[in-house]
Design a protein around this motif. Structure first.
Motif, PDB file in Angstrom:
ATOM      1  N   VAL A  26       0.875  -1.170   0.075  1.00 57.74           N
ATOM      2  CA  VAL A  26       0.040  -0.069   0.029  1.00 57.74           C
ATOM      3  C   VAL A  26       0.865   1.218  -0.066  1.00 57.74           C
ATOM      4  N   TYR A  27       1.894   1.281   0.804  1.00 56.22           N
ATOM      5  CA  TYR A  27       2.854   2.255   0.697  1.00 56.22           C
ATOM      6  C   TYR A  27       4.008   2.267  -0.165  1.00 56.22           C
ATOM      7  N   GLY A  28       3.885   1.406  -1.215  1.00 58.26           N
ATOM      8  CA  GLY A  28       4.938   1.439  -2.222  1.00 58.26           C
ATOM      9  C   GLY A  28       6.191   0.600  -1.458  1.00 58.26           C
ATOM     10  N   LEU A  29       6.092  -0.200  -0.690  1.00 51.97           N
ATOM     11  CA  LEU A  29       7.293  -1.098   0.050  1.00 51.97           C
ATOM     12  C   LEU A  29       6.843  -2.440  -0.115  1.00 51.97           C
ATOM     13  N   GLN A  30       8.084  -3.225   0.206  1.00 55.12           N
ATOM     14  CA  GLN A  30       7.653  -4.546   0.037  1.00 55.12           C
ATOM     15  C   GLN A  30       8.339  -5.307   1.601  1.00 55.12           C
ATOM     16  N   TRP A  31       7.263  -5.425   2.195  1.00 51.50           N
ATOM     17  CA  TRP A  31       7.706  -6.352   3.356  1.00 51.50           C
ATOM     18  C   TRP A  31       7.060  -7.890   3.364  1.00 51.50           C
ATOM     19  N   PRO A  32       8.148  -8.727   3.993  1.00 54.85           N
ATOM     20  CA  PRO A  32       7.616 -10.118   4.099  1.00 54.85           C
ATOM     21  C   PRO A  32       6.542 -10.041   5.152  1.00 54.85           C
ATOM     22  N   THR A  33       5.512 -10.928   4.872  1.00 54.69           N
ATOM     23  CA  THR A  33       4.313 -10.990   5.891  1.00 54.69           C
ATOM     24  C   THR A  33       3.922 -12.232   6.259  1.00 54.69           C
ATOM     25  N   ILE A  34       3.027 -12.607   7.349  1.00 53.97           N
ATOM     26  CA  ILE A  34       2.709 -13.884   7.533  1.00 53.97           C
ATOM     27  C   ILE A  34       1.648 -14.364   6.460  1.00 53.97           C
ATOM     28  N   ASP A  35       1.179 -15.384   6.350  1.00 55.48           N
ATOM     29  CA  ASP A  35       0.098 -15.825   5.324  1.00 55.48           C
ATOM     30  C   ASP A  35      -1.126 -16.090   5.845  1.00 55.48           C
ATOM     31  N   ARG A  36      -2.298 -16.067   5.186  1.00 55.63           N
ATOM     32  CA  ARG A  36      -3.554 -16.115   5.620  1.00 55.63           C
ATOM     33  C   ARG A  36      -3.674 -17.116   6.606  1.00 55.63           C
TER      34      ARG A  36
END
Lengths: 617, 270
Positions: free
Chosen positions: A205-215
């Motif tokens: 959303v902010y033009g960044l790339q972060w790893p995140t947990i999955d659903r």
């Protein structure tokens, strides 16, 4: 001269003298009265608010009396009897509110003290060092703490390795799979977390790339929290993530989605699941590059009580990134629709992120909520009764007999004009009146002190830790953040290249704090962490020697926020010069430099290093 | 010579313009006289400086007093202490000694207006007060790293110098009441304990609570609070309260001084 004139001069003089002394005594009495009650925790006497408009958490009641005894509300209503000997507080033309609750903050340092200065009597934290939270909680439970807001905390948040929340430079536990969920949640509860905050955000959303947990992991963590009867709160930024969170059973969202115009079905889903939303419009605005708090330092009701650092932070926005989809208009639209659909909205500021300050920003958030379509009454409820109900704070958030006397008295009527919450007449926490302090900002002009033209900082050869500009050097450790690392700093004989003196730093860095560090910091400005323009220079040079360990130079700059950028250097037995171009520090251009920290890294042994001849070139 | 011609040529028939000149001349001589009186000059100038160096700088310049550092805080309090001393001794001891020597008697016999005498003393006190403030400020800047904005410096300086009004008036009363030998101990007996109780030696916050509460009646307490307000280190009481006390107590002391003056006139000329 006639004796009559002398007598007249004497009498008038004596009257003025006594009047002045009484004025001073009055001011001084207030000060000591609060001090003594704070120190000895003596049950405060009865206080009666007489003929005041009351916002009880749900509605406005004109012309009521509120009686406070032993830190609790004893009676409330138009007919409540004012006991003899009660301290009477005139309520005419004023409104009494429950102490405010900020439902999204990050608490460390003096955040809770600062919050209380603006009528925030409870802060709900959404990620801090759990040890800090535990220490605060322990003091809170031992007895009422009348000098700072109460705290509830999520402690360590739940995020993926390298995900949002890990970028603050310290290792926090992370989660990778659904199977770990229950153990992970239980570990947080063992640390004292009051509720579970989950990061489900890939930064896009902010033009960044972060790893995140999955659903699946998200759903498992929500379920694990519910298995222990705790609220599961989700940080997200997009409508898709919000939908996933609500479908996974999350109790609430701690921001509002702002990536696109809100979809009616999502709003409907949130309403149907009876989930709540803490929009944090303050940061929704800051994230788009607009400093949401910039108007607060211009408000005559607020400005005198802000510190210089707070003013600076209020005027800042987040750095924006290419490809950012975040729009403040979408966030406002979402809040408008959610509110219309009957979704519980809670006031939260996400302080101390850029554009915010603990305490003051709640008043701004209330204003933004009204701009987003809440009525002033709804907005006030969003900062009082609604968060109290949702977070099961049964003893506060409303003005009713038996509840805590956490109260905010303001001039005029915020139930019709929300900005009136800033015209604070008095703040009471647990029945004890809070002394508001105006931070002194007029004492130094150090901020205008000139940077040395040749960039010289210190050669320590005068035997002191003074610098040619700025505040000079000070020892700095994570103790200010609840850590236990230690550092001692002194000027010793035997500098680099045969000069007289150097700066020696000795100490221990203990892993354990959120951000462990210990070392010596140079502040180039007139105040700690004041940004200074060093763009006339392109590199940092210094000599170093030490125990052979690897050390870090950490640069704090305005564009990095509160998170420093670090570069390692070796400190061997012999003096060696280190030259570090500014660009090595994530492309630093020299502007807005707040501090240069020379720190050791966590390790079992004591560290020792010396630096000399520090300069910018 | 006839009676008329004496009147015509004497200063008794002086034109109005020269009154100012007399005042200025008297102030100059007062200044020169005082400067040559080491018994006044040395303690007046060196005591505040000595205390400032010992307590303000010696105990650690960056040690905090409230929200201010010691080096800055003590410029205000020892400045107040010094200016107060200059006023009390200049007026109290000065007038008492000059009365004892018969110097005042002599002056009263000259055509010089009596106001010139007091004007000179006031100017002298202001000059010494300014010198004390400048000296402490320089010490603070050079040795204590004190940094203030120009506005704060001006506010601090004027509060410290002009806050000495009640001390001037009290000194005057003492000068007319005390004998030439008893004036010094009497002034010290008032000066030192009152300075201590007003928080001029140790910050007021460090004193016992009962003393802190009692201090609000002492004019020097308000004098120092005005000076501290200039650097944002006061206790937060209203400025008008300080001004009221300073003006009011000046009035009371002036009234007392006038009574003492009448009594003295009665003794000498009655």
């Amino acid at each position: 001269m006639n004796y009559r004139y002398i007598a007249l001069t004497g009498v008038i003089g004596a009257a003025l003298w006594i009047a002045g002394a009484l004025a001073e005594r009055g001011a001084f009495r207030d000060e000591t009265a609060t001090e003594t009650s704070a120190a000895s925790a003596v049950a405060p006497n009865v206080t009666a608010f007489v003929g005041v408009r009351v916002f009880d958490g749900a509605r406005a009641i004109p012309g009521a009396n509120v009686i406070v005894a032993d830190g609790r509300i004893a009676a409330m209503g138009p007919d409540a009897e004012v006991p003899k000997g009660a301290r009477r507080v005139d309520g005419a033309g004023r409104t009494l509110l429950p102490g405010l609750i900020d439902a999204h903050t990050h608490v460390f340092g003096d955040a809770l003290e600062r919050a209380l200065q603006f009528g925030v009597t409870t802060e709900l934290d959404m990620f801090t060092d759990h040890r800090f939270a535990t220490a605060m909680r322990r003091e809170q439970e031992a007895g009422d703490v009348p000098t700072r807001a109460d705290l509830r905390s999520a402690g360590t948040l739940v995020t993926a390795p390298g995900g949002h929340g890990t970028e603050y430079g310290v290792s926090i536990p992370t989660i990778t799979s659904p199977e770990q969920a229950q153990a992970f949640v239980d570990a947080r509860l063992a640390e004292g977390s009051d509720y579970i905050k989950i990061v489900y955000d890939d930064g896009s959303v902010y033009g960044l790339q972060w790893p995140t947990i999955d659903r699946e992991t998200l759903a498992a963590v929500v379920e694990a929290a519910h298995a222990r009867d705790r609220l599961a709160l989700v940080h997200m930024g997009s409508q898709r993530a919000a939908r996933d969170a609500i479908e996974a059973g999350a109790d609430g969202l701690v921001h509002v989605f702002a990536d696109s115009a809100p979809e009616p079905e999502l709003v409907e889903l949130i309403a149907k699941r009876r989930a709540f939303v803490i929009p944090t419009l303050s940061v929704n605005q800051s994230v788009t590059g607009v400093a949401s708090g910039a108007t607060l330092p211009e408000d005559a009701h607020v400005a005198p009580y802000l510190t210089a650092t707070e003013i600076e932070n209020l005027k800042r926005a987040f750095p924006t990134h290419r490809g950012s989809k975040a729009r403040a208009a979408h966030a406002f639209d979402a809040v408008r629709r959610l509110n219309a659909a009957g979704v519980a909205i809670l006031a939260g500021t996400d302080a101390p992120n850029p554009g915010t300050a603990h305490g003051a920003s709640v008043h701004r958030e209330l204003e933004l909520l009204v701009e987003a379509g809440l009525t002033p009454i709804q907005a006030l409820a969003a900062a009082t009764a609604v968060p109290a109900r949702i977070f099961a704070l049964a003893d506060r958030g409303r003005i009713a007999p038996g509840l805590r006397a956490d109260l905010l008295l303001v001039d005029s009527d915020p139930t019709s004009n929300i900005a009136a919450t800033r015209a604070i007449v008095g703040i009471w926490k647990g029945g004890v009146e809070v002394t508001r302090q105006k931070p002194s900002r007029a004492t130094t002009d150090g901020g205008r002190r000139r940077v040395d033209a040749r960039g010289r900082v210190s050669d320590f050869d005068d035997g002191t830790t003074r610098a040619r500009f700025g505040l000079g050097w000070s020892a700095s450790t994570d103790q200010m953040m609840g850590g236990t690392s230690t550092a001692e700093m002194k000027v010793v004989r035997g500098g680099a290249r045969g000069t007289a003196h150097a700066l020696e730093v000795i100490g221990t860095v203990r892993d354990g704090a959120q951000f462990p560090w210990a070392g010596a910091i140079f502040f180039p400005g007139g105040r700690p962490m004041e940004g200074v323009n060093l763009s006339a220079f392109t590199e940092l040079r210094f000599w170093a020697r030490g125990d052979g360990g690897t050390y870090l130079v950490m640069v704090f700059a305005e564009r990095f926020g509160m998170v420093p950028v670090e570069v390692p250097f070796e400190a061997g037995v012999d003096w060696r010069e280190h030259v570090i171009p500014f660009s090595t520090f994530q492309g630093l251009d020299g502007r807005g430099v707040r501090g240069i920290l020379f720190s050791a890294r966590p390790g079992p042994d004591r560290f020792a290093f010396q630096i000399d001849d520090v300069q910018f070139r | 010579m006839t009676r008329t011609s004496v009147l015509a040529t004497s200063a008794l028939a002086r034109p109005r313009r020269s009154r100012l000149a007399i005042c200025a001349l008297e102030a100059w001589y007062e200044f020169v006289k005082t400067l040559r009186l080491p018994a006044y000059t040395i303690p007046t100038l060196s005591f505040p400086a000595m205390f400032y160096v010992i307590f303000g700088l010696g105990l650690g310049v960056s040690r905090p007093v409230g929200e201010t550092d010691a080096a800055t805080y003590f410029v205000a309090t020892y400045g107040t202490f010094g200016v107060m001393g200059a006023a009390l001794f200049g007026f109290g001891v000065g007038v008492a000694i000059e009365r004892g020597q018969g110097w005042l008697l002599l002056k009263r016999a000259t055509p010089m207006p009596v106001t010139a005498y007091f004007f000179a003393k006031v100017v002298m006190t202001l000059l010494f007060g300014t010198a004390i403030v400048l000296m402490l400020s320089m010490l603070g800047v050079v040795a204590g790293g004190v940094r203030l904005s120009l506005g704060s410096w001006l506010a601090l300086g004027s509060a410290t110098v002009f806050g000495a009004m009640p001390s001037c008036a009290l000194g005057l009363a003492i000068g007319y009441l005390a004998g030439p030998n008893s004036a010094v101990p009497l002034v010290n007996l008032i000066y030192l304990p009152v300075a201590f109780a007003s928080g001029l030696w140790l910050p007021i916050q460090f004193l016992p609570t009962w003393l802190q509460e009692a201090a609000v009646i002492l004019p020097p307490y308000h004098h120092s609070q005005l000076a501290l307000a200039a650097i944002g280190a006061d206790r937060g009481g209203p400025i008008w309260g300080h001004v009221l006390v300073l003006v009011g107590s000046t009035g009371v002391f002036l009234g007392a001084a006038y009574l003492a003056y009448l009594r003295d006139e009665g003794k000498t000329y009655g």
